[in-house]
Design an enzyme around this catalytic site. Structure first.
Site, mmCIF file in Angstrom:
data_model
loop_
_atom_site.group_PDB
_atom_site.id
_atom_site.type_symbol
_atom_site.label_atom_id
_atom_site.label_comp_id
_atom_site.label_asym_id
_atom_site.label_seq_id
_atom_site.Cartn_x
_atom_site.Cartn_y
_atom_site.Cartn_z
ATOM 1 C CD GLU A 382 -72.142 -84.207 -0.725
ATOM 2 O OE1 GLU A 382 -72.407 -84.760 0.359
ATOM 3 O OE2 GLU A 382 -72.807 -84.388 -1.751
ATOM 4 C CE1 TYR A 435 -77.949 -87.266 -5.669
ATOM 5 C CE2 TYR A 435 -76.773 -85.793 -4.196
ATOM 6 C CZ TYR A 435 -76.779 -86.866 -5.068
ATOM 7 O OH TYR A 435 -75.612 -87.524 -5.350
ATOM 8 C CD GLU A 471 -72.224 -86.663 -5.244
ATOM 9 O OE1 GLU A 471 -73.308 -86.841 -4.620
ATOM 10 O OE2 GLU A 471 -71.108 -86.807 -4.714
#
Length: 586
Positions: A382, A435, A471
Site C-alpha cells: 500500500e 475493504y 486483503e
C-alpha cells in the site's frame, strides 16, 4: 555500572514484559549485554577455525560489540546479519566473551518501514523535549531482539553461499547450483543430492553445475498433491588445507524441485494452475510481541492446515526463518514481502530510501532465494504509488529484484486508484487491497459486489495481468452478535466475507488467481479510537480461538480444494475432512 538494568529474554520484544508504560511505548536506544564462555576448541587454532556471531533479527538499527570492540552494525529489522569475531575472541582464549548489542527503534522517512519523530513544543500541553513516533502502518511497533542470537564456527576456508534453481521436463528434474567459497582459492567441492529417505540420486563437482534427477518427486503445494512439500537434500562438501591441517566444511540445503510461471490470467506451479486461498499474518503474540515463539508457530500451522489454507503473504515484513522452514516442509506457498509498508509521503521515495530499499531486497533474496515455498517477491504494501516519484522508484526496485532473482515473479500490494498506480506496469501480478462496506460505505453490505466487480474489471482492463485480492475483511469482536448484521458483530464479519466470495467465484474463472483474508488472527496496533486493544479483523482471536468467520473460510477453502483439478485423484475429501492418505491428522 551504567545504572538500573532488568533481565530481558531473547528472543522477545521488550515492550510488554514489565508494568512500565514508558517501556511499552519507548523510542530510542536500548542496550543488551551478556557474557558467555566459548569452548577452548574454538579458540586455540586461529589458522583453522573461524568464529561467527549471528543475530537473527533486531529492530531496527543495531550496533554490536564483542569485548568492547565494535564488530558490526546493521540497518533494518526482520533480516539476519552476522560478524566474524575470530580475531577478538581468539586473542584471549579462556576469557569470557562479552557481547553487547545496542539497538534503536526510531523510524525515519528513509527507513523501512518509514516513520517520523514529531516534537511537540507547546510546554503548556507537553513536557519539555516531548516527542512522539508517528507511523502510517497499522501494527504495533514492537522492538527488541526478536530472533535467536547464536555463535557458530566454520573452518577458515568455508562455504559462503549457495544458489539453487530448479526445472523439470518429462521425467527429468534439474537442480542448477552455484557455490561461493571464501577463505582460499585452493579447495575441492563435491555435491550429493539425496531423497528424503537418504538415497543419493545425483552427484556433482565444482562450484557451478547441474544435477539431473530421473523421475523426480516434485515440490507441490498443500492440497495440490498427496505428498506436498517434498524436499531433497543437497549436501555440499568442501575440502581444503590451512595451517598444515585438512579442513572440511559441510552444508546441507533443502531443495524442492518445482517451477513457477505467470500468464495473463493464471499462476502456474509445475505447469498447473494454482489458486491462492490463504491468509495474511503477523508475527504477533501476547507478552512476547514479535519474538520467535515455537509453540505459537506450530499452533498457527496446525490452524492453517485445519483451515485448508494453501498460502500466505508475509505481511508486512519478512518472517522468521523457522516459519519459512515449515512452509517449505508443509507445502505452504509464500508471497515474501519486504518491510516497505507505510510509504505514504513524498520523502519516502527519495534516493536515500531507494538505496536502503535495494539493500533490503538483496538481503531478503539472499536469505530466501532457495526456498521452494517462496513463489513471489512483494516489494511494498500500500505505498502511495500514485505519487510522481513512485514511478521511477518502483521501476528501479522491481528491476533490481528481477535482476537478482529472475526465477520468480514480482508484485507489490496496491490500494490506489488503478488509473494512477505508477508501479503496476512493472509488476507481474496485481495485488489489490479493498475493504468495501468497512472503510468505505461503512455498514452497507449491498454495495460490495458491485464495487468489487468494478475494481476487478478496471484493473484487468488497464493492465491485463492476473489479480490477487490480497486483503479484504472486517473487524469483529469475538462473542458480539447482532441480527440483522451490524458492524463489529460476528454476523457482519461473516456477511462481508460471503459477499466477496460470490464475486471471487465468478472472477476466478477469468483472471483472479487468489484471495488472502485480512487477517489470520487479531493483532496489536498503536492506540487509536478505531482500535479496541488492536486490530480485530482476525478470523481467529489473538489467542487463536476461532470466530464465526473462521468456519466460513474453512468451508470455502476445502470446497476450493475439492474443485481443483490439481488434487491428486488418490486423495479423497468429504465434508472438508481428509479421510485417508493425508500426511496430517484432522
Amino acid at each position: 555500572q551504567s545504572g538500573p538494568v532488568i533481565d530481558m529474554p531473547v528472543p522477545a520484544s521488550f515492550n510488554e514484559l514489565t508494568q512500565d508504560p514508558n517501556l511499552r511505548q519507548y523510542v530510542g536506544w536500548v542496550w543488551y549485554e551478556r557474557e558467555v564462555l566459548l569452548p577452548r576448541s574454538w579458540l586455540l587454532n586461529a589458522l583453522t577455525t573461524r568464529v561467527v556471531l549471528r543475530v537473527g533479527s533486531a529492530h531496527y538499527y543495531t550496533i554490536v560489540w564483542v569485548n568492547g570492540v565494535q564488530v558490526t552494525e546493521h540497518e533494518g529489522g526482520h533480516l539476519p546479519f552476522e560478524a566474524d569475531i575470530s580475531r577478538i575472541v581468539q586473542a584471549g582464549p579462556g576469557a569470557l566473551c562479552r557481547i553487547t548489542v545496542a539497538l534503536n527503534n526510531t523510524l525515519t522517512p528513509h527507513t523501512l518501514p518509514p516513520g517520523a519523530i514529531q516534537f511537540l513544543a507547546d510546554e503548556s500541553k507537553y513536557p519539555k523535549g516531548y516527542f512522539v513516533q508517528n507511523t502510517k502502518f497499522d501494527f504495533f511497533n514492537y522492538a527488541g531482539i526478536h530472533r535467536p542470537v547464536v555463535l557458530y564456527t566454520t573452518p577458515t576456508v568455508y562455504i559462503d553461499d549457495i544458489t539453487v534453481t530448479t526445472a523439470w521436463t518429462g521425467n527429468i528434474g534439474v537442480v542448477r547450483y552455484q557455490v561461493l567459497v571464501a577463505g582460499s582459492t585452493h579447495y575441492s567441492l563435491s555435491l550429493s543430492l539425496r531423497e528424503k529417505e537418504g538415497k543419493v540420486v545425483a552427484t556433482g563437482n565444482g562450484t557451478v553445475g547441474e544435477l539431473k534427477v530421473v523421475d523426480p518427486k516434485l515440490w507441490w503445494p498443500y492440497l495440490m498433491h498427496e505428498n506436498p512439500g517434498y524436499l531433497y537434500y543437497l549436501e555440499v562438501t568442501l575440502l581444503a588445507q590451512a595451517g598444515g591441517e585438512s579442513l572440511e566444511d559441510l552444508y546441507t540445503l533443502p531443495v524442492g524441485i518445482r517451477t513457477v510461471h505467470v500468464t495473463r490470467s493464471q499462476f502456474l506451479i509445475n505447469g498447473k494452475p494454482f489458486y491462492f486461498h490463504g491468509v495474511n499474518k503477523h508475527e504477533d503474540a501476547d507478552i512476547r510481541g514479535k519474538g520467535l515463539d515455537w509453540s505459537l508457530i506450530v499452533k498457527d500451522f496446525n490452524l492453517l492446515r485445519w483451515l485448508g489454507a494453501n498460502s500466505f503473504r508475509t505481511s508486512h515484513y519478512p518472517y522468521a526463518e523457522e516459519i519459512m522452514d515449515l512452509c517449505d516442509a508443509y507445502g505452504i506457498v509464500v508471497i515474501d514481502e519486504c518491510p516497505a509498508v507505510g510509504m505514504r509521503d513524498q520523502e519516502n521515495f527519495g534516493n536515500k530510501s531507494l538505496a536502503h530499499h535495494l539493500t533490503v531486497m538483496e538481503e531478503l533474496i539472499r536469505r530466501d532465494k532457495n526456498r521452494p515455498s517462496v513463489v513471489m517477491w512483494s516489494v511494498a504494501n500500500e505505498p502511495a504509488s500514485e505519487l510522481t516519484p513512485a514511478a521511477y522508484y518502483f521501476k528501479t526496485v522491481i528491476a533490481h529484484t528481477k535482476a537478482i532473482d529472475p526465477s520468480r515473479p514480482v508484485t507489490f500490494v496496491s490500494n490506489a486508484n488503478y488509473a494512477h498506480d505508477h508501479g503496476a506496469p512493472y509488476v507481474d501480478v496485481i495485488c489489490v487491497n479493498s475493504y468495501f462496506s468497512w472503510y468505505h460505505d461503512s455498514g452497507h453490505l449491498e454495495v460490495i459486489q458491485l464495487q468489487l466487480n468494478t475494481q476487478f474489471e478496471n484493473w484487468y482492463e488497464t493492465y491485463q495481468k492476473p489479480i490477487i485480492q490480497s486483503e479484504y475483511g472486517a473487524d469483529s469482536i469475538a462473542g458480539l452478535h447482532n441480527d440483522p448484521p451490524l458492524m463489529f458483530s460476528e454476523e457482519y464479519h461473516k456477511a462481508v466475507l460471503q459477499k466477496y466470495h460470490s464475486v471471487f467465484d465468478k472472477k476466478r474463472k477469468e483472471y483472479v488467481i487468489g484471495e488472502l483474508i485480512w487477517n489470520f488472527a487479531d493483532f496489536m496496533t498503536a492506540q487509536a479510537v478505531i482500535r479496541v486493544l488492536g486490530n480485530k479483523k482476525g478470523i481467529f482471536t489473538r489467542q487463536r480461538q476461532p470466530k464465526a468467520a473462521a468456519f466460513i473460510l474453512r468451508d470455502r477453502y476445502w470446497k476450493l480444494a475439492n474443485e481443483s483439478s490439481c488434487i491428486h485423484p488418490t486423495v479423497k475429501y468429504y465434508n472438508f475432512y481428509v479421510l485417508k492418505e493425508s500426511p496430517f491428522p484432522f
